[in-house]
Motif scaffolding. Structure first.
Motif, PDB file in Angstrom:
ATOM      1  N   SER A   1      -4.374   3.326  33.686  1.00 53.20           N
ATOM      2  CA  SER A   1      -3.854   2.821  32.412  1.00 53.20           C
ATOM      3  C   SER A   1      -2.338   2.649  32.451  1.00 53.20           C
ATOM      4  O   SER A   1      -1.779   1.814  31.735  1.00 53.20           O
ATOM      5  N   LEU A   2      -1.654   3.423  33.302  1.00 55.71           N
ATOM      6  CA  LEU A   2      -0.203   3.280  33.425  1.00 55.71           C
ATOM      7  C   LEU A   2       0.175   1.969  34.107  1.00 55.71           C
ATOM      8  O   LEU A   2       1.203   1.363  33.797  1.00 55.71           O
ATOM      9  N   PHE A   3      -0.664   1.542  35.048  1.00 56.38           N
ATOM     10  CA  PHE A   3      -0.364   0.333  35.811  1.00 56.38           C
ATOM     11  C   PHE A   3      -0.983  -0.921  35.192  1.00 56.38           C
ATOM     12  O   PHE A   3      -0.655  -2.033  35.600  1.00 56.38           O
ATOM     13  N   ALA A   4      -1.875  -0.743  34.235  1.00 58.48           N
ATOM     14  CA  ALA A   4      -2.510  -1.902  33.600  1.00 58.48           C
ATOM     15  C   ALA A   4      -1.478  -2.673  32.776  1.00 58.48           C
ATOM     16  O   ALA A   4      -0.644  -2.074  32.092  1.00 58.48           O
ATOM     17  N   PRO A   5      -1.515  -4.003  32.818  1.00 56.90           N
ATOM     18  CA  PRO A   5      -0.562  -4.782  32.020  1.00 56.90           C
ATOM     19  C   PRO A   5      -0.813  -4.599  30.529  1.00 56.90           C
ATOM     20  O   PRO A   5      -1.958  -4.447  30.089  1.00 56.90           O
ATOM     21  N   GLU A   6       0.255  -4.593  29.751  1.00 56.02           N
ATOM     22  CA  GLU A   6       0.115  -4.467  28.308  1.00 56.02           C
ATOM     23  C   GLU A   6      -0.529  -5.725  27.722  1.00 56.02           C
ATOM     24  O   GLU A   6      -0.348  -6.829  28.228  1.00 56.02           O
ATOM     25  N   VAL A   7      -1.277  -5.529  26.642  1.00 54.78           N
ATOM     26  CA  VAL A   7      -1.867  -6.675  25.943  1.00 54.78           C
ATOM     27  C   VAL A   7      -0.736  -7.464  25.284  1.00 54.78           C
ATOM     28  O   VAL A   7       0.066  -6.894  24.537  1.00 54.78           O
ATOM     29  N   PRO A   8      -0.627  -8.764  25.558  1.00 53.13           N
ATOM     30  CA  PRO A   8       0.465  -9.546  24.959  1.00 53.13           C
ATOM     31  C   PRO A   8       0.315  -9.658  23.448  1.00 53.13           C
ATOM     32  O   PRO A   8      -0.795  -9.784  22.930  1.00 53.13           O
ATOM     33  N   ARG A   9       1.430  -9.606  22.743  1.00 50.52           N
ATOM     34  CA  ARG A   9       1.421  -9.663  21.285  1.00 50.52           C
ATOM     35  C   ARG A   9       2.181 -10.893  20.802  1.00 50.52           C
ATOM     36  O   ARG A   9       3.269 -11.192  21.294  1.00 50.52           O
ATOM     37  N   TYR A  10       1.607 -11.595  19.827  1.00 52.67           N
ATOM     38  CA  TYR A  10       2.340 -12.655  19.151  1.00 52.67           C
ATOM     39  C   TYR A  10       3.276 -11.987  18.145  1.00 52.67           C
ATOM     40  O   TYR A  10       2.884 -11.037  17.466  1.00 52.67           O
TER      41      TYR A  10
ATOM     42  N   SER B   1      -0.542  -8.686  14.789  1.00 46.05           N
ATOM     43  CA  SER B   1      -0.186  -9.852  15.592  1.00 46.05           C
ATOM     44  C   SER B   1      -1.282 -10.903  15.446  1.00 46.05           C
ATOM     45  O   SER B   1      -2.430 -10.660  15.824  1.00 46.05           O
ATOM     46  N   ILE B   2      -0.933 -12.060  14.884  1.00 47.19           N
ATOM     47  CA  ILE B   2      -1.913 -13.118  14.637  1.00 47.19           C
ATOM     48  C   ILE B   2      -1.451 -14.393  15.338  1.00 47.19           C
ATOM     49  O   ILE B   2      -0.445 -15.002  14.965  1.00 47.19           O
ATOM     50  N   TYR B   3      -2.188 -14.778  16.356  1.00 48.73           N
ATOM     51  CA  TYR B   3      -1.863 -15.960  17.149  1.00 48.73           C
ATOM     52  C   TYR B   3      -2.206 -17.250  16.394  1.00 48.73           C
ATOM     53  O   TYR B   3      -2.913 -17.219  15.379  1.00 48.73           O
ATOM     54  N   PRO B   4      -1.735 -18.401  16.905  1.00 48.13           N
ATOM     55  CA  PRO B   4      -2.105 -19.682  16.299  1.00 48.13           C
ATOM     56  C   PRO B   4      -3.620 -19.893  16.273  1.00 48.13           C
ATOM     57  O   PRO B   4      -4.340 -19.412  17.149  1.00 48.13           O
ATOM     58  N   PHE B   5      -4.068 -20.613  15.242  1.00 47.00           N
ATOM     59  CA  PHE B   5      -5.457 -21.060  15.091  1.00 47.00           C
ATOM     60  C   PHE B   5      -6.436 -19.919  14.801  1.00 47.00           C
ATOM     61  O   PHE B   5      -7.634 -20.042  15.038  1.00 47.00           O
TER      62      PHE B   5
END
Length: 203
Positions: free
Chosen positions: A86-95, A115-119
């Protein structure tokens, strides 16, 4: 990311046999590990890979004799691997906030830090708690409730009155809350049975 072996041992609450200054840049299997990776050894089935691995360190339930590098002995090697991965896993990208290309009904309740992305489409009286991420193409139906720090990946459909808890992960393309297949035959006609319940996924 880069971390010292001493720090890894502290995080995992394990006993380190080796140099705590060794730098770790990744985690991988015995077969695919590089000289800067830490690996893991849970089962004697993989004993033949110990001598060939290039890993600089291992997570093990007990010290092994066929590996010359550093070892961190832990009570539960599989759990330790999960924590370290979990330390090396990439973070979930946030809008950053709510996209102006998303539709949010004015009766919906959106908490801080969502965080609410387009569409994304959020219908009447839906509620989304703090820290949740909604990726593009997500549909949130009427009176849906979503807990905090939940991640909903692209093109998920969550239909009316569904309740989703906190820290839930829903993967792309999932449909939750759709009708069951319920009909009754009457005089040669199929009469649909309304679905009056709702789906609930807990924390």
């Amino acid at each position: 990311m880069e971390i010292s072996l001493g720090e890894v041992a502290e995080i995992l609450r394990g006993k380190l046999h080796g140099d705590p200054r060794i730098r770790i840049k990744g985690i991988n299997s015995l077969e695919h590990a590089s000289e800067s990776d830490i690996s893991f050894f849970f089962s004697q089935r993989y004993k033949d890979l110990l001598k060939a691995t290039r890993a600089c360190a291992l997570i093990v339930p007990e010290q092994v004799q066929d590996f010359a590098g550093a070892q961190i002995v832990v009570d539960n090697a599989e759990l330790a691997y999960a924590k370290l991965a979990s330390l090396f896993a990439p973070e979930v990208p946030r809008y950053p906030g709510i996209s102006d290309k998303a539709f949010v009904h004015n009766s919906a309740k959106i908490a801080q830090g969502v965080s609410i992305y387009p569409f994304v489409y959020i219908a009447e009286r839906a509620e989304v708690a703090e820290g949740t991420i909604l990726f593009p193409g997500v549909y949130i139906g009427k009176e849906v409730s979503i807990g905090s720090n939940t991640v909903i990946y692209p093109n998920v459909t969550i239909l009316e009155r569904t309740r989703i808890g906190s820290e839930v992960i829903i993967h792309a393309g999932t449909v939750i809350g759709s009708d069951g297949f319920g009909f009754v035959q009457h005089e040669g006609e199929s009469i649909k049975i309304p679905q009056l319940g709702y789906v609930e996924i807990e924390d």
